[in-house]
Design a protein around this motif. Structure first.
Motif, PDB file in Angstrom:
ATOM      1  N   MET A 151       0.825  -1.198   0.000  1.00  0.00           N
ATOM      2  CA  MET A 151       0.000   0.000   0.000  1.00  0.00           C
ATOM      3  C   MET A 151       0.864   1.255   0.000  1.00  0.00           C
ATOM      4  N   GLY A 152       1.753   1.393   0.971  1.00  0.00           N
ATOM      5  CA  GLY A 152       2.610   2.567   1.049  1.00  0.00           C
ATOM      6  C   GLY A 152       3.209   2.702   2.417  1.00  0.00           C
ATOM      7  N   GLY A 153       3.980   3.781   2.619  1.00  0.00           N
ATOM      8  CA  GLY A 153       4.545   4.070   3.926  1.00  0.00           C
ATOM      9  C   GLY A 153       5.441   2.964   4.445  1.00  0.00           C
ATOM     10  N   TRP A 154       5.231   2.604   5.694  1.00  0.00           N
ATOM     11  CA  TRP A 154       6.122   1.666   6.375  1.00  0.00           C
ATOM     12  C   TRP A 154       6.105   0.292   5.719  1.00  0.00           C
ATOM     13  N   GLN A 155       4.992  -0.114   5.134  1.00  0.00           N
ATOM     14  CA  GLN A 155       4.903  -1.446   4.541  1.00  0.00           C
ATOM     15  C   GLN A 155       5.929  -1.639   3.428  1.00  0.00           C
ATOM     16  N   ILE A 156       6.294  -0.570   2.733  1.00  0.00           N
ATOM     17  CA  ILE A 156       7.298  -0.677   1.673  1.00  0.00           C
ATOM     18  C   ILE A 156       8.632  -1.099   2.265  1.00  0.00           C
ATOM     19  N   ARG A 157       8.979  -0.522   3.415  1.00  0.00           N
ATOM     20  CA  ARG A 157      10.234  -0.869   4.063  1.00  0.00           C
ATOM     21  C   ARG A 157      10.278  -2.352   4.410  1.00  0.00           C
TER      22      ARG A 157
END
Length: 533
Positions: free
Chosen positions: A72-78
């Motif tokens: 989705m975005g944000g922390w999940q990308i990390r």
């Protein structure tokens, strides 16, 4: 190469997996898995929010055709990129396919050269058809040339960016592949609750919302098919359905027809859904009672603000005063009301937030069976609000995925804020908005803790009510202290969860639970996702 595909839903927060914070099933990979299975591929779904060490769990798997990541975005990308690095060591030549909100809306960041080692293919838009087409072409050793919405790198590392995102389509006629969930009791399913989509998309134009940007339309399943699916879910042991539709009430005729079919089917299901003020109010009280008789227990309303001027600026296209009539109807029908409020909207002045809180007081008086969720304004890329902030010089576009994944609306650490003076003004206003919302929570919502803490809380509650009554928010000492303590607690929690995900931490936790005195928690019998007990 095995005739298989692995689909992964990465961790959404640093404190996952958390046995005390149960989530719904990861619908994105489950929706993609169904057409892949129908096309003859073997699919394994891994949810990092439940399975702590996905790379270890896959150690006995043969190399798949591709590994798909839904982000989705944000922390999940990390979290996703960290897992991709581990899997790349396991399978140096396997194709990694990335899809979801962030790759669709920010394709230019995902196709940068610095990510070439972990990002082989970016699939934009609806993925049901793309997931199958990519698998078939990779299995045949064919090029991805001509696939709509696909950006990919060839064997020489050359980037190819395809056409516009994949075309919108109807939801797949079969159920999401719930049977692929490996630990169903680790989700809300352990309490007999299942999340389900009867439609997707929203035709409205709220300036802060990414759903219309990505969908631009409303696509429902046929009600006959929905009833068939719900009957199957009831047979699997579920008693409550959470409709995860973007906008459940877009079609009044569809909703009423579905309610009548549910009553006729007599499935004994309770259900919850989302809606807009104007759409729900378009149902008269008798029609709303029909929904309640069919099992409706609660509606979550995206309300955002009690000030008409702010709602108009956000392109909500509602009359904010209609919420009072709606709350009164909910109380008469015994229907639970859940509201989403948004603080820190750029168009919102301090007196506007106070007016929204006064509105909330009136709503609570009309319907005490009320929940309120607070959201901090941060528009996704591509939305009207996001583009406006960029035009006004408040934001600048993230230049790299590393910048984008540092998004943290809780602590306001947004690395692509614009010029410093404007950035500080926006940060101060957002911080003040959070303080006012927190004060309201302490004054009227937060439960009183027991013992000595309760005495301290009583004084804090009196101070909070005084602040609200006098609009006195210049010195927010108690909120600053709470924020500092909350950050320390959050950091400690994240560190503990990281330790718990290690082999040593997991073994220690199992031993502590095994040695703990007293009865162990148990679930009522729930049929497995494979359909047998």
């Amino acid at each position: 190469m095995a005739d298989s595909v692995i689909l992964i839903f990465p961790r959404i927060e640093p404190d996952q997996p958390d046995p005390e914070k149960l989530l719904g099933f990861p619908l994105a990979p489950l929706v993609l898995a169904a057409p892949l299975q129908r096309a003859g591929f073997r699919v394994r779904v891994m949810d990092e929010n439940v399975t702590a060490r996905v790379a270890e769990a896959l150690r006995d798997e043969a190399e798949p055709i591709y590994v798909g990541f839904s982000v989705m975005g944000g922390w999940q990308i990390r979290a996703a990129l960290s897992l991709a690095r581990k899997l790349r060591r396991r399978w140096p030549r396997v194709t990694f396919v990335w899809g979801g909100w962030s790759p669709t809306l920010l394709t230019e960041l995902w196709t940068q050269d610095e990510l070439a080692r972990w990002v082989d293919v970016v699939a934009r838009g609806r993925g049901e058809d793309l997931a199958v087409a990519i698998a078939e072409r990779l299995r045949a050793g064919a090029s991805l040339e001509g696939l709509p919405g696909v950006a990919w790198r060839d064997a020489r590392g050359t980037l190819h960016v395809g056409t516009e995102p994949a075309a919108l389509r109807e939801l797949d006629p079969v159920l999401p592949a719930y049977e692929l969930i490996e630990r169903p009791l680790a989700y809300i399913a352990g309490q007999g609750i299942v999340n389900y989509l009867s439609s997707y998309g929203c035709p409205h134009r709220c300036s802060f919302c990414g759903i219309p940007v990505a969908t631009r339309t409303f696509r429902p399943r046929a009600n006959e098919l929905v009833i068939e699916h719900l009957r199957e879910l009831r047979a699997r042991g579920f008693h409550t359905v959470l409709f995860f539709d973007d906008n459940f009430f877009t079609s009044k005729a569809r909703v009423l027809d579905l309610a009548r079919r549910l009553s006729a089917a007599d499935l004994g299901l309770a259900w919850y859904c989302n809606g807009r003020v104007d759409q729900v109010l378009a149902l008269d009280e008798a029609e709303l009672a029909t929904l309640v008789d069919a099992g409706l227990r609660s509606i979550n309303i995206g309300y955002e603000t009690g000030v008409q001027r702010v709602a108009d600026a956000a392109q909500k296209d509602i009359r904010v005063g209609d919420i009072y009539e709606l709350a009164a109807r909910f109380r008469r029908l015994g229907l639970h009301l859940s509201l989403n409020f948004m603080v820190g909207l750029p168009e919102e002045a301090p007196e506007d937030l106070h007016a929204s809180l006064d509105t909330l007081h009136r709503i609570h008086a009309l319907q005490p069976n009320l929940d309120v969720s607070w959201y901090l304004f941060m528009p996704p890329p591509g939305t009207a609000s996001y583009e406006r902030l960029i035009r006004d010089g408040v934001l600048t576009r993230p230049r790299t995925l590393r910048e984008h994944m540092r998004l943290d609306t809780l602590h306001l650490e947004l690395p692509w804020y614009g010029p410093r003076p404007r950035r500080e003004v926006l940060r101060e206003w957002r911080g003040r908005s959070k303080a006012i919302a927190w004060t309201f929570w302490v004054a009227w919502v937060a439960p009183r803790p027991p013992g000595v803490r309760g005495l301290v809380f009583d004084r804090l509650r009196r101070l909070a009510r005084w602040r609200l009554a006098h609009h006195a928010f210049r010195l927010r000492i108690e909120h600053r202290l709470f924020t500092a303590l909350f950050r320390l607690r959050t950091a400690a929690r994240y560190a503990w969860c990281a330790f718990r995900r290690t082999r040593i931490g997991e073994a220690l936790l199992r031993r502590v639970r095994r040695d703990a005195p007293g009865p162990r928690p148990s679930y009522a019998p729930l049929r497995t996702m494979q359909g047998s007990t």
